[in-house]
Design a protein around this motif. Sequence first.
Motif, PDB file in Angstrom:
ATOM      1  N   ALA A  25      44.476  33.821  28.548  1.00 41.75           N
ATOM      2  CA  ALA A  25      43.628  33.025  27.674  1.00 41.75           C
ATOM      3  C   ALA A  25      42.903  31.964  28.497  1.00 41.75           C
ATOM      4  N   PRO A  26      41.642  31.659  28.166  1.00 41.98           N
ATOM      5  CA  PRO A  26      40.836  30.750  28.995  1.00 41.98           C
ATOM      6  C   PRO A  26      41.401  29.341  29.131  1.00 41.98           C
ATOM      7  N   GLU A  27      42.282  28.929  28.216  1.00 43.89           N
ATOM      8  CA  GLU A  27      42.822  27.574  28.314  1.00 43.89           C
ATOM      9  C   GLU A  27      44.089  27.488  29.160  1.00 43.89           C
ATOM     10  N   THR A  28      44.522  28.602  29.751  1.00 42.01           N
ATOM     11  CA  THR A  28      45.794  28.606  30.471  1.00 42.01           C
ATOM     12  C   THR A  28      45.629  28.241  31.941  1.00 42.01           C
ATOM     13  N   PRO A  29      46.691  27.704  32.562  1.00 42.42           N
ATOM     14  CA  PRO A  29      46.644  27.418  34.002  1.00 42.42           C
ATOM     15  C   PRO A  29      46.349  28.661  34.840  1.00 42.42           C
ATOM     16  N   LEU A  30      46.871  29.816  34.419  1.00 44.75           N
ATOM     17  CA  LEU A  30      46.639  31.033  35.206  1.00 44.75           C
ATOM     18  C   LEU A  30      45.159  31.398  35.212  1.00 44.75           C
ATOM     19  N   TRP A  31      44.501  31.289  34.054  1.00 44.98           N
ATOM     20  CA  TRP A  31      43.063  31.590  34.017  1.00 44.98           C
ATOM     21  C   TRP A  31      42.289  30.622  34.908  1.00 44.98           C
ATOM     22  N   ARG A  32      42.607  29.341  34.809  1.00 40.93           N
ATOM     23  CA  ARG A  32      41.901  28.356  35.622  1.00 40.93           C
ATOM     24  C   ARG A  32      42.154  28.597  37.101  1.00 40.93           C
ATOM     25  N   PHE A  33      43.382  28.968  37.456  1.00 44.18           N
ATOM     26  CA  PHE A  33      43.709  29.273  38.853  1.00 44.18           C
ATOM     27  C   PHE A  33      42.861  30.434  39.361  1.00 44.18           C
ATOM     28  N   GLY A  34      42.926  31.576  38.665  1.00 44.00           N
ATOM     29  CA  GLY A  34      42.206  32.757  39.138  1.00 44.00           C
ATOM     30  C   GLY A  34      40.712  32.545  39.182  1.00 44.00           C
ATOM     31  N   SER A  35      40.179  31.885  38.154  1.00 43.60           N
ATOM     32  CA  SER A  35      38.733  31.660  38.105  1.00 43.60           C
ATOM     33  C   SER A  35      38.274  30.738  39.217  1.00 43.60           C
ATOM     34  N   SER A  36      39.086  29.726  39.557  1.00 41.99           N
ATOM     35  CA  SER A  36      38.693  28.812  40.630  1.00 41.99           C
ATOM     36  C   SER A  36      38.749  29.490  41.989  1.00 41.99           C
ATOM     37  N   ILE A  37      39.697  30.376  42.186  1.00 38.75           N
ATOM     38  CA  ILE A  37      39.814  31.062  43.479  1.00 38.75           C
ATOM     39  C   ILE A  37      38.598  31.949  43.730  1.00 38.75           C
ATOM     40  N   ILE A  38      38.114  32.633  42.686  1.00 40.50           N
ATOM     41  CA  ILE A  38      36.963  33.525  42.870  1.00 40.50           C
ATOM     42  C   ILE A  38      35.636  32.820  42.597  1.00 40.50           C
ATOM     43  N   GLY A  39      35.685  31.613  42.033  1.00 38.80           N
ATOM     44  CA  GLY A  39      34.464  30.830  41.834  1.00 38.80           C
ATOM     45  C   GLY A  39      33.647  31.213  40.619  1.00 38.80           C
ATOM     46  N   TYR A  40      34.302  31.797  39.607  1.00 38.43           N
ATOM     47  CA  TYR A  40      33.560  32.255  38.427  1.00 38.43           C
ATOM     48  C   TYR A  40      34.486  32.317  37.235  1.00 38.43           C
ATOM     49  N   ASP A  41      34.032  31.765  36.113  1.00 34.31           N
ATOM     50  CA  ASP A  41      34.768  31.802  34.858  1.00 34.31           C
ATOM     51  C   ASP A  41      34.077  32.808  33.941  1.00 34.31           C
ATOM     52  N   ALA A  42      34.708  33.951  33.727  1.00 36.65           N
ATOM     53  CA  ALA A  42      34.088  35.015  32.933  1.00 36.65           C
ATOM     54  C   ALA A  42      34.105  34.710  31.447  1.00 36.65           C
ATOM     55  N   ALA A  43      34.918  33.765  31.004  1.00 38.23           N
ATOM     56  CA  ALA A  43      34.897  33.364  29.599  1.00 38.23           C
ATOM     57  C   ALA A  43      33.671  32.517  29.308  1.00 38.23           C
ATOM     58  N   ALA A  44      33.352  31.612  30.220  1.00 36.27           N
ATOM     59  CA  ALA A  44      32.171  30.764  30.073  1.00 36.27           C
ATOM     60  C   ALA A  44      30.934  31.387  30.686  1.00 36.27           C
ATOM     61  N   ALA A  45      31.105  32.487  31.424  1.00 36.80           N
ATOM     62  CA  ALA A  45      30.005  33.147  32.144  1.00 36.80           C
ATOM     63  C   ALA A  45      29.286  32.154  33.048  1.00 36.80           C
ATOM     64  N   SER A  46      30.073  31.375  33.788  1.00 42.80           N
ATOM     65  CA  SER A  46      29.478  30.367  34.669  1.00 42.80           C
ATOM     66  C   SER A  46      30.320  30.218  35.935  1.00 42.80           C
ATOM     67  N   GLU A  47      29.659  29.786  36.998  1.00 42.51           N
ATOM     68  CA  GLU A  47      30.369  29.550  38.240  1.00 42.51           C
ATOM     69  C   GLU A  47      31.215  28.288  38.129  1.00 42.51           C
ATOM     70  N   VAL A  48      32.317  28.265  38.885  1.00 47.10           N
ATOM     71  CA  VAL A  48      33.157  27.076  38.992  1.00 47.10           C
ATOM     72  C   VAL A  48      33.370  26.788  40.471  1.00 47.10           C
TER      73      VAL A  48
END
Length: 229
Positions: A12-35
């Motif tokens: 789920a996009p609000e979880t630490p695991l999602w934030r971890f994975g998205s930050s490592i690859i530099g992209y949040d697929a839930a928000a469709a935006s770079e991080v």
Amino acid sequence: MTARYALYAAPAPETPLWRFGSSIIGYDAAAASEVGFPASAPCDAPDWRDLTDDPRRYGFHGTLKAPFALAEGTSEAELLEAAMLFAERRRAFTVPALKVSLIGAFVALVPDGPAPDLDALAADCVSDFDAFRAPLTEADRARRLRSPLSARQIANLDAWGYPHVFEDFRFHMTLTGRLDEDRREPVRAALAERYREIAAPMPVDALCLFRQPDRAGRFSILARFPFEA
């Protein structure tokens, strides 16, 4: 331009695991935006953006049914309805632990032990949604065959559009692209250290339908259907 779809397991996009994975690859697929990447090893390497270009295209996920174009006579609306009905019949479960591991030349999060519930979920996704999959193009088949595949994997490719299904399935959540041999273990170890800060059991409680507008675009989450059984 032909859209592609994929069925993924994703936190789920609000979880630490999602934030971890998205930050490592530099992209949040839930928000469709770079991080932004973390400002520490290994993500502070000058070439980290290049090293994560491939997983950034797909978003943080674990594959259940690999990307496919829609078969003739099917529609996105029908696929959405089928995914919703599929999720209504599934029961949520938990993967007790994940670990950061090398898979060949890239780094990924994988279950730390057997994961029969994940294997069964993926097998059902492969078969239940295959009516929505357009046949592989000759170019896509040739691209897959550039990798070493067993006879069974080639048969899977021709039958299901993807070689790594059923007995050849291994759930993984990709964190890097291909790494040179001397980079692999240092990057794995550094990512394992970062992951240790948020390590926890992973609920698998929804089916995520990702959509890529065209081959040059990135996948983003079209819909997330909670398991309701």
